[in-house]
Design an enzyme around this catalytic site. Sequence first.
Site, short mmCIF file in Angstrom:
data_model
loop_
_atom_site.label_atom_id
_atom_site.label_comp_id
_atom_site.label_asym_id
_atom_site.label_seq_id
_atom_site.Cartn_x
_atom_site.Cartn_y
_atom_site.Cartn_z
N HIS A 223 0.75 -1.39 0.07
CA HIS A 223 0.03 -0.16 -0.02
C HIS A 223 0.90 1.22 0.12
O HIS A 223 0.51 2.31 -0.63
CB HIS A 223 -0.71 -0.03 1.23
CG HIS A 223 -1.99 -0.95 1.27
ND1 HIS A 223 -3.18 -0.82 0.34
CD2 HIS A 223 -2.24 -2.29 1.60
CE1 HIS A 223 -4.08 -1.78 0.49
NE2 HIS A 223 -3.58 -2.76 0.99
N GLU A 252 -8.86 4.97 -6.47
CA GLU A 252 -7.93 5.24 -7.50
C GLU A 252 -8.62 6.19 -8.40
O GLU A 252 -8.02 6.61 -9.79
CB GLU A 252 -7.21 4.13 -8.09
CG GLU A 252 -8.38 3.23 -8.92
CD GLU A 252 -9.28 2.22 -7.90
OE1 GLU A 252 -9.40 1.13 -8.62
OE2 GLU A 252 -9.19 2.25 -6.74
#
Length: 328
Positions: A223, A252
Amino acid sequence: MFQQKSFSQLRPVAILCKVIATLACLVILLLVDIHHDVPSALYLWVILAGLCCWAATKVRSVGTLFILSTTVLAISAGCLAQVALIIGHPDYWLLPIGLMLSLPSAAIHIRPLHYLLSGALIWATDFYVIQPQFERPLDALLTLLAVGGALLTGVAVCSAYRHIRRTVFELQQQLHALAYQDTLTGLPNRRAFMEEVEGTGGRGFFLMIDIDDFKQINDRLGHAAGDQVLVEVGKILRATSPRHPIARLGGEEFAVAASVPDLAGAQLLAQAIVDAVHALQTHGLPLSVSIGVAERRLGEAAASWMHRADGALYAAKMAGKNRFVAVD
């Protein structure tokens, strides 16, 4: 920004206090005029104070407000001191007049220096008009100590209120950032973006942007690497769309509300974003984005506009990613 915020908050209170001081002087003059002869010039000074109060409602700067407010306080001090001379025993009224006008004003001055100058002028006017005669040196010393203590107390109060206002202002800024800013990329978040887009209501092009295969980046590199990718894409959007509202919508997904004259301009912007992201290398992995472009229809709600851009984004994904698709 803090100074302007303080100015907008304190100006109504400062004006109200000055109006009260002016009206109080007028009422006192009228009451005293019943039993004593009050010079007409004192009424003219009160009228001048009223004009300063009116002018204070029009000013837009801290300095001008300070000058007008100090003028009203000095006039009030002078008028009350003259009244003390008229009714007799002015020395007894020296401290009450100064304290009544100087101490309450400490909370409505924006800067401690402003209060100190204003308070000093009030006391100077009070002393100049009354010109007290002290029978003992101790009386003079105690009076000066009282004046100095009042000024120092006022400075302390003004400084404390300024510190409180600054603390509240900083907390408001932090809350605003939490509510309207994406903490990772520093871009506006969905709420801020939608409010801005809804507020414009004009025509333009919605670019819905999604990082391709972002889940694989998180799974393979972790991450932390995914967060770095999000930050880099945010930087690219800032660089390619400096004049347009941009945001991270979540995950995203990013968005740009492009204010360009035609579809060709929107397509050029979308292609520039695609190329800039594709040229970016993170941990040796090529990156890409897919973009859906939709022109806003006249009077169309932002939610509907976004939905059509999202449909174009899905078409770009289905067509092979690393590209944009525009819809009518």
